[in-house]
Scaffold this motif. Sequence first.
Motif, PDB file in Angstrom:
ATOM      1  N   ILE A 118       0.859  -1.178   0.000  1.00 18.49           N
ATOM      2  CA  ILE A 118       0.000   0.000   0.000  1.00 18.49           C
ATOM      3  C   ILE A 118       0.896   1.228   0.000  1.00 18.49           C
ATOM      4  CG2 ILE A 118      -1.811   1.268   1.218  1.00 18.49           C
ATOM      5  CD1 ILE A 118      -2.807  -1.329   2.350  1.00 18.49           C
ATOM      6  N   TYR A 119       1.025   1.846  -1.184  1.00 12.90           N
ATOM      7  CA  TYR A 119       1.919   2.986  -1.315  1.00 12.90           C
ATOM      8  C   TYR A 119       1.297   4.266  -0.782  1.00 12.90           C
ATOM      9  CZ  TYR A 119       4.600  -0.088  -4.374  1.00 12.90           C
ATOM     10  OH  TYR A 119       5.323  -1.135  -4.879  1.00 12.90           O
ATOM     11  N   ASN A 120      -0.021   4.363  -0.833  1.00 14.10           N
ATOM     12  CA  ASN A 120      -0.715   5.551  -0.385  1.00 14.10           C
ATOM     13  C   ASN A 120      -0.881   5.491   1.136  1.00 14.10           C
ATOM     14  OD1 ASN A 120      -2.865   7.385   0.358  1.00 14.10           O
ATOM     15  ND2 ASN A 120      -3.399   7.526  -1.813  1.00 14.10           N
ATOM     16  N   LYS A 121      -0.156   6.356   1.834  1.00 16.55           N
ATOM     17  CA  LYS A 121      -0.182   6.331   3.298  1.00 16.55           C
ATOM     18  C   LYS A 121      -1.573   6.639   3.846  1.00 16.55           C
ATOM     19  CE  LYS A 121       4.179   5.430   4.168  1.00 16.55           C
ATOM     20  NZ  LYS A 121       4.586   4.172   4.843  1.00 16.55           N
ATOM     21  N   LYS A 122      -2.310   7.528   3.171  1.00 15.51           N
ATOM     22  CA  LYS A 122      -3.652   7.845   3.644  1.00 15.51           C
ATOM     23  C   LYS A 122      -4.532   6.602   3.650  1.00 15.51           C
ATOM     24  CE  LYS A 122      -4.247  12.762   2.525  1.00 15.51           C
ATOM     25  NZ  LYS A 122      -5.052  13.729   1.741  1.00 15.51           N
ATOM     26  N   ILE A 123      -4.431   5.805   2.587  1.00 13.63           N
ATOM     27  CA  ILE A 123      -5.216   4.571   2.535  1.00 13.63           C
ATOM     28  C   ILE A 123      -4.812   3.645   3.667  1.00 13.63           C
ATOM     29  CG2 ILE A 123      -5.619   2.460   1.215  1.00 13.63           C
ATOM     30  CD1 ILE A 123      -5.728   4.115  -1.300  1.00 13.63           C
ATOM     31  N   MET A 124      -3.513   3.507   3.897  1.00  9.97           N
ATOM     32  CA  MET A 124      -3.039   2.653   4.986  1.00  9.97           C
ATOM     33  C   MET A 124      -3.608   3.106   6.325  1.00  9.97           C
ATOM     34  SD  MET A 124       0.830   2.025   6.426  1.00  9.97           S
ATOM     35  CE  MET A 124       1.462   1.356   4.899  1.00  9.97           C
ATOM     36  N   TYR A 125      -3.549   4.405   6.595  1.00 11.09           N
ATOM     37  CA  TYR A 125      -4.036   4.903   7.873  1.00 11.09           C
ATOM     38  C   TYR A 125      -5.542   4.701   8.010  1.00 11.09           C
ATOM     39  CZ  TYR A 125       0.541   7.196   8.005  1.00 11.09           C
ATOM     40  OH  TYR A 125       1.887   7.454   7.995  1.00 11.09           O
ATOM     41  N   LYS A 169      -3.824  -4.561  10.467  1.00  7.32           N
ATOM     42  CA  LYS A 169      -3.109  -4.608  11.744  1.00  7.32           C
ATOM     43  C   LYS A 169      -1.826  -3.801  11.610  1.00  7.32           C
ATOM     44  CE  LYS A 169      -1.266  -7.782  15.228  1.00  7.32           C
ATOM     45  NZ  LYS A 169      -1.025  -9.202  15.594  1.00  7.32           N
ATOM     46  N   PRO A 170      -1.663  -2.758  12.410  1.00  7.58           N
ATOM     47  CA  PRO A 170      -0.502  -1.879  12.217  1.00  7.58           C
ATOM     48  C   PRO A 170       0.747  -2.363  12.934  1.00  7.58           C
ATOM     49  CG  PRO A 170      -1.884  -0.994  13.943  1.00  7.58           C
ATOM     50  CD  PRO A 170      -2.581  -2.249  13.438  1.00  7.58           C
ATOM     51  N   GLU A 171       1.887  -1.999  12.357  1.00  7.87           N
ATOM     52  CA  GLU A 171       3.131  -2.067  13.109  1.00  7.87           C
ATOM     53  C   GLU A 171       3.085  -0.969  14.172  1.00  7.87           C
ATOM     54  OE1 GLU A 171       5.275  -4.355  12.634  1.00  7.87           O
ATOM     55  OE2 GLU A 171       5.014  -5.083  10.575  1.00  7.87           O
ATOM     56  N   GLU A 172       4.000  -1.000  15.134  1.00  5.13           N
ATOM     57  CA  GLU A 172       3.940  -0.050  16.241  1.00  5.13           C
ATOM     58  C   GLU A 172       4.024   1.398  15.758  1.00  5.13           C
ATOM     59  OE1 GLU A 172       3.120  -0.562  19.422  1.00  5.13           O
ATOM     60  OE2 GLU A 172       2.697  -2.560  18.644  1.00  5.13           O
ATOM     61  N   GLU A 209       0.865   4.740  15.686  1.00  5.82           N
ATOM     62  CA  GLU A 209       0.946   6.126  16.129  1.00  5.82           C
ATOM     63  C   GLU A 209       0.693   7.089  14.972  1.00  5.82           C
ATOM     64  OE1 GLU A 209       3.887   8.994  18.803  1.00  5.82           O
ATOM     65  OE2 GLU A 209       4.204   6.817  18.703  1.00  5.82           O
ATOM     66  N   PHE A 210       1.249   6.795  13.809  1.00  9.70           N
ATOM     67  CA  PHE A 210       1.035   7.657  12.638  1.00  9.70           C
ATOM     68  C   PHE A 210      -0.443   7.677  12.241  1.00  9.70           C
ATOM     69  CE2 PHE A 210       5.646   6.798  11.339  1.00  9.70           C
ATOM     70  CZ  PHE A 210       6.078   8.014  11.878  1.00  9.70           C
ATOM     71  N   ALA A 211      -1.100   6.507  12.333  1.00  8.21           N
ATOM     72  CA  ALA A 211      -2.519   6.429  11.978  1.00  8.21           C
ATOM     73  C   ALA A 211      -3.366   7.262  12.931  1.00  8.21           C
ATOM     74  CB  ALA A 211      -2.987   4.979  11.980  1.00  8.21           C
ATOM     75  N   ILE A 212      -3.037   7.210  14.224  1.00  7.98           N
ATOM     76  CA  ILE A 212      -3.787   7.997  15.202  1.00  7.98           C
ATOM     77  C   ILE A 212      -3.531   9.489  14.991  1.00  7.98           C
ATOM     78  CG2 ILE A 212      -3.963   8.560  17.657  1.00  7.98           C
ATOM     79  CD1 ILE A 212      -3.619   5.572  18.231  1.00  7.98           C
ATOM     80  N   THR A 269      -4.225   1.421  21.696  1.00  6.85           N
ATOM     81  CA  THR A 269      -4.858   0.161  21.306  1.00  6.85           C
ATOM     82  C   THR A 269      -6.363   0.198  21.549  1.00  6.85           C
ATOM     83  OG1 THR A 269      -2.828  -1.094  21.748  1.00  6.85           O
ATOM     84  CG2 THR A 269      -4.889  -2.333  21.708  1.00  6.85           C
ATOM     85  N   VAL A 270      -6.751   0.660  22.727  1.00  5.56           N
ATOM     86  CA  VAL A 270      -8.182   0.727  23.071  1.00  5.56           C
ATOM     87  C   VAL A 270      -8.901   1.736  22.183  1.00  5.56           C
ATOM     88  CG1 VAL A 270      -9.837   1.363  24.872  1.00  5.56           C
ATOM     89  CG2 VAL A 270      -7.844  -0.069  25.432  1.00  5.56           C
ATOM     90  N   PHE A 271      -8.269   2.880  21.964  1.00  2.75           N
ATOM     91  CA  PHE A 271      -8.890   3.902  21.117  1.00  2.75           C
ATOM     92  C   PHE A 271      -9.142   3.360  19.711  1.00  2.75           C
ATOM     93  CE2 PHE A 271      -8.222   7.306  17.948  1.00  2.75           C
ATOM     94  CZ  PHE A 271      -9.383   8.024  18.176  1.00  2.75           C
TER      95      PHE A 271
END
Length: 274
Positions: A167-174, A183-186, A190-193, A248-250
């Motif tokens: 997934i090259y588009n970061k917005k799509i990933m987030y 399932k995100p890496e660590e 944080e970047f997604a949040i 994680t909870v959020f």
Amino acid sequence: MWYPGHIKKAKSKIKTYLKTVQGILELVDARAPYASRAYEFEDLFKDKDRIILFNKVDIADEKNLIFWENYYKSKGYKVLKTSLKNVSIKSFLTKVVYKSFQKKFSELRVMVAGIPNVGKSTLINSIKGKKSLRVGNTPGVTRGVQWISVNDQFMLLDTPGILYSEIYNKKIMYKLILIGSLKPEEDEKEFAIEYGFNFFKEKYPEIIRNALKSDVIPDDYYNFIELFAKKRNFIASGKTYDTERAMTVFLKELSDGKYGKIVYDFPEDYDMLK
């Protein structure tokens, strides 16, 4: 980590089994009706009768779904909308989905496709049982492939969740992380949040207020996570706030739609739609 090997195998199997179906029921998360098509659907499903099913409309901002519904219809798709957790799924399949497909044979065979966490398991498990399985003896299907019978005229072929190989588009990933499909890496968590917090601040500030149960909107995502941990009394060693648990909870509660109705996709997010 987020692109397991079985997904690559699933794409290969899907191409093999396409010859056995007349149509594709493609599930998307109504909160991300474009981002949650994160796989090569045009290549995989061309020349098939296709329906896009917007699932989870109960937790989607429906006024912002209108653009996407019209967009897909303009591309020649049929569009259905529902919340599979809140309807009689068998009735929905027989009275709505079945009637929406073209009929060429006495038995309609449809492949169910989509990325993880868009509702495929909810749909399949609702009708799946020992008497509804047909294994191996269906013409044109490799032995061991499972078909699920809705009724005598309607069969579904389940497929594993599939995603782009990268997934090259970061917005799509987030967005996929925020709806619980990836399932995100660590560091991705944080970047997604951070992406989500800035998005909510601009488009849906009530999401932040509801998550914190407060009218105060923090200046940045890290203060937001700290306040979230404080509100929940998430304490780590040394009497510091457990921001890892808070994140994680959020994300879990956000993906479950607990803070309000959202649509993450806007036309301006994608160059091809501008």
